[in-house]
Design an enzyme around this catalytic site. Structure first.
Site, mmCIF file in Angstrom:
data_model
loop_
_atom_site.group_PDB
_atom_site.id
_atom_site.type_symbol
_atom_site.label_atom_id
_atom_site.label_comp_id
_atom_site.label_asym_id
_atom_site.label_seq_id
_atom_site.Cartn_x
_atom_site.Cartn_y
_atom_site.Cartn_z
ATOM 1 N N CYS A 118 0.834 -1.202 0.000
ATOM 2 C CA CYS A 118 0.000 0.000 0.000
ATOM 3 C C CYS A 118 0.868 1.252 0.000
ATOM 4 O O CYS A 118 1.382 1.659 1.047
ATOM 5 C CB CYS A 118 -0.934 -0.026 1.207
ATOM 6 S SG CYS A 118 -2.003 1.428 1.327
ATOM 7 N N CYS A 138 -0.466 4.102 2.108
ATOM 8 C CA CYS A 138 -0.290 3.883 3.552
ATOM 9 C C CYS A 138 1.166 4.106 3.963
ATOM 10 O O CYS A 138 1.450 4.722 4.978
ATOM 11 C CB CYS A 138 -0.662 2.460 3.947
ATOM 12 S SG CYS A 138 -2.252 1.909 3.339
ATOM 13 N N ASP A 139 2.088 3.576 3.179
ATOM 14 C CA ASP A 139 3.475 3.478 3.652
ATOM 15 C C ASP A 139 4.489 4.317 2.876
ATOM 16 O O ASP A 139 5.644 4.414 3.295
ATOM 17 C CB ASP A 139 3.914 2.003 3.616
ATOM 18 C CG ASP A 139 3.062 1.153 4.548
ATOM 19 O OD1 ASP A 139 2.664 1.671 5.614
ATOM 20 O OD2 ASP A 139 2.777 -0.009 4.213
HETATM 21 C C1 LIG Z 1 0.181 -4.034 5.784
HETATM 22 C C2 LIG Z 1 -0.967 -3.075 5.606
HETATM 23 C C3 LIG Z 1 -0.823 -1.774 6.044
HETATM 24 C C4 LIG Z 1 -1.873 -0.878 5.893
HETATM 25 N N1 LIG Z 1 -1.709 0.395 6.357
HETATM 26 C C5 LIG Z 1 -2.746 1.259 6.287
HETATM 27 C C6 LIG Z 1 -2.610 2.575 6.805
HETATM 28 O O1 LIG Z 1 -1.551 2.966 7.304
HETATM 29 N N2 LIG Z 1 -3.688 3.389 6.707
HETATM 30 C C7 LIG Z 1 -4.878 3.003 6.137
HETATM 31 O O2 LIG Z 1 -5.826 3.777 6.105
HETATM 32 N N3 LIG Z 1 -5.014 1.760 5.622
HETATM 33 C C8 LIG Z 1 -3.986 0.884 5.681
HETATM 34 N N4 LIG Z 1 -4.115 -0.359 5.156
HETATM 35 C C9 LIG Z 1 -5.384 -0.717 4.493
HETATM 36 C C10 LIG Z 1 -6.436 -1.061 5.553
HETATM 37 O O3 LIG Z 1 -5.895 -2.010 6.428
HETATM 38 C C11 LIG Z 1 -7.699 -1.593 4.901
HETATM 39 O O4 LIG Z 1 -8.194 -0.645 3.980
HETATM 40 C C12 LIG Z 1 -8.776 -1.869 5.954
HETATM 41 O O5 LIG Z 1 -8.286 -2.747 6.939
HETATM 42 C C13 LIG Z 1 -10.030 -2.448 5.328
HETATM 43 O O6 LIG Z 1 -10.927 -2.693 6.347
HETATM 44 P P1 LIG Z 1 -12.105 -3.757 6.234
HETATM 45 O O7 LIG Z 1 -12.823 -3.673 7.524
HETATM 46 O O8 LIG Z 1 -12.848 -3.525 4.990
HETATM 47 O O9 LIG Z 1 -11.420 -5.170 6.053
HETATM 48 P P2 LIG Z 1 -10.209 -5.942 6.758
HETATM 49 O O10 LIG Z 1 -9.376 -5.069 7.605
HETATM 50 O O11 LIG Z 1 -9.583 -6.680 5.640
HETATM 51 O O12 LIG Z 1 -10.961 -6.969 7.720
HETATM 52 C C14 LIG Z 1 -11.683 -8.032 7.181
HETATM 53 C C15 LIG Z 1 -12.226 -8.851 8.322
HETATM 54 O O13 LIG Z 1 -13.107 -9.831 7.786
HETATM 55 C C16 LIG Z 1 -12.884 -11.049 8.462
HETATM 56 N N5 LIG Z 1 -13.356 -12.150 7.619
HETATM 57 C C17 LIG Z 1 -12.960 -12.507 6.368
HETATM 58 N N6 LIG Z 1 -13.626 -13.612 5.968
HETATM 59 C C18 LIG Z 1 -14.463 -13.937 6.986
HETATM 60 C C19 LIG Z 1 -15.405 -14.987 7.191
HETATM 61 N N7 LIG Z 1 -15.635 -15.941 6.279
HETATM 62 N N8 LIG Z 1 -16.078 -15.011 8.363
HETATM 63 C C20 LIG Z 1 -15.891 -14.064 9.292
HETATM 64 N N9 LIG Z 1 -15.008 -13.052 9.147
HETATM 65 C C21 LIG Z 1 -14.301 -13.004 8.017
HETATM 66 C C22 LIG Z 1 -11.404 -11.070 8.768
HETATM 67 O O14 LIG Z 1 -11.128 -11.947 9.849
HETATM 68 C C23 LIG Z 1 -11.188 -9.595 9.147
HETATM 69 O O15 LIG Z 1 -11.458 -9.407 10.513
HETATM 70 C C24 LIG Z 1 -3.084 -1.282 5.277
HETATM 71 C C25 LIG Z 1 -3.221 -2.594 4.835
HETATM 72 C C26 LIG Z 1 -2.178 -3.486 4.989
HETATM 73 C C27 LIG Z 1 -2.340 -4.905 4.519
#
Ligand SMILES: Cc1cc2nc3c(=O)[nH]c(=O)nc-3n(C[C@H](O)[C@H](O)[C@H](O)COP(=O)(O)OP(=O)(O)OC[C@H]3O[C@@H](n4cnc5c(N)ncnc54)[C@H](O)[C@@H]3O)c2cc1C
Length: 316
Positions: A140, A143-144
């Site tokens: 990302c 992000c980084d």
């Molecule tokens: C290394 C890294 C660094 C990042 N740094 C930043 C940053 O500095 N700033 C920023 O804004 N964004 C950052 N991001 C992006 C950010 O993390 C994502 O945009 C954000 O987490 C998305 O949120 P979400 O809730 O949609 O999904 P996610 O965070 O992907 O969470 C998905 C959830 O769904 C659950 N899940 C999946 N399948 C199932 C299932 N079958 N049953 C039950 N639960 C399930 C998982 O367990 C998880 O808890 C980063 C991403 C990464 C990978």
């Protein structure tokens, strides 16, 4: 867990920023939400160190610590958080039927899908080792990228996202190597022109990464010309991978409308899916922004959409 099915008003699938924010709003609206946290409780930010762009944390915060704050806030209003995963869903009748851990059935009047997306990696040993060490490997740039201000970095990929992220990095970094396996960019013509006209981006066409170099942090990369086999070492401190994301939607296949990449389709400006009563928020329905704050924002929208829909249906 027992085999008996349980009936609830609102089920939230996933515990990333989208799921927890949906939970905070749903719990405060007295929807008594049950959250199934999934295999990665806290979501993608559990795998990162410093988060500097989430409002409210002026000094920045560690990803896992931030998600712990999200969890506590969701629990404060009574969210029932359960550690398990949804193994299958049946949206063909109401209340919707979902199965937890292949065992327990939950009947839910409204479902909020917040299962996120997973970045694709090259899956080479050195990339994964340095990624796990938070040693300068990232998927990302937004992000980084800031952490590599004034430094030399590389980005892998040839599509629109890679081109966009390369341009983003070029504004922060001294030099950006763009490692492209083919002899052309798949990005749109406009993006191609932008990349090609950026003085500090060096395009390495026909190149693949053989190894990311460094013990505890990135010090370089060994890239190989896929046509000639010639190897070249580039000196970099940051290694970005932009070869796509996989939305976590396999359990919803055939149940809900998705685009060709598997992202859940929502009605623009809402979190409503093609199935009334099923809402989607966060990265699972967003291939454009993919940020914690946008995921949280759409989690809020999903809870409000669910609350209004339940009220409309007279479900109390
Ligand atoms: C290394 C890294 C660094 C990042 N740094 C930043 C940053 O500095 N700033 C920023 O804004 N964004 C950052 N991001 C992006 C950010 O993390 C994502 O945009 C954000 O987490 C998305 O949120 P979400 O809730 O949609 O999904 P996610 O965070 O992907 O969470 C998905 C959830 O769904 C659950 N899940 C999946 N399948 C199932 C299932 N079958 N049953 C039950 N639960 C399930 C998982 O367990 C998880 O808890 C980063 C991403 C990464 C990978």
């Amino acid at each position: 867990m027992s085999n008996q099915s349980e009936k609830i008003k609102c089920l939230i699938i996933g515990s990333g920023p989208a799921g927890y924010t949906a939970a905070i709003y749903a719990a405060r609206a007295d929807l008594k939400p049950v959250m199934i946290a999934g295999m990665e409780p806290g979501g993608q930010l559990m795998t990162t160190t410093e988060v500097e762009n989430y409002p409210g944390y002026p000094k920045g915060i560690q990803g896992p610590e931030m998600m712990e704050d999200f969890r506590k806030q969701a629990e404060r209003f009574g969210t029932d958080i359960r550690y398990g995963f949804i193994s299958s869903v049946d949206f063909s009748s109401r209340p919707f039927k979902v199965v937890v851990d292949e065992k327990q059935t939950i009947l839910a009047e409204a479902v909020i899908i917040s299962t996120g997306a997973t970045a694709k990696w090259l899956e080479i040993e050195s990339e994964q080792r340095l990624r796990k060490l938070s040693g300068g490997v990232s998927a990302c740039a937004v992000c980084d990228g800031f952490f590599f201000k004034g430094q030399d970095v590389a980005i892998v990929g040839g599509g629109d996202t890679a081109a966009e992220e390369a341009t983003y990095l070029s504004k922060l970094c001294r030099k950006v190597y763009m490692i492209v396996r083919k002899d052309f960019l798949r990005a749109s013509k406009a993006m191609q022109r932008r990349v090609e006209n950026t003085a500090n981006i060096e395009l390495l066409y026909n190149h693949a990464t053989a190894e990311v170099l460094g013990e505890t942090g990135v010090t370089g990369a060994l890239v190989k010309n896929v046509k000639t086999g010639a190897e070249r070492k580039i000196d970099i401190t940051g290694f970005f991978v932009a070869i796509g994301h996989q939305p976590n939607t396999s359990i919803f296949k055939g149940q809900i409308d998705m685009d060709e990449q598997g992202y859940i389709k929502t009605i623009p400006g809402t979190t409503k899916t093609n199935i009334e009563g099923v809402f989607a928020s966060g990265d699972v329905q967003d291939k454009t922004y993919r940020q914690a704050v946008t995921a949280a924002g759409s989690g809020c929208m999903a809870a409000l959409d669910a609350e209004r829909w339940l009220a409309l249906m007279g479900i109390h």
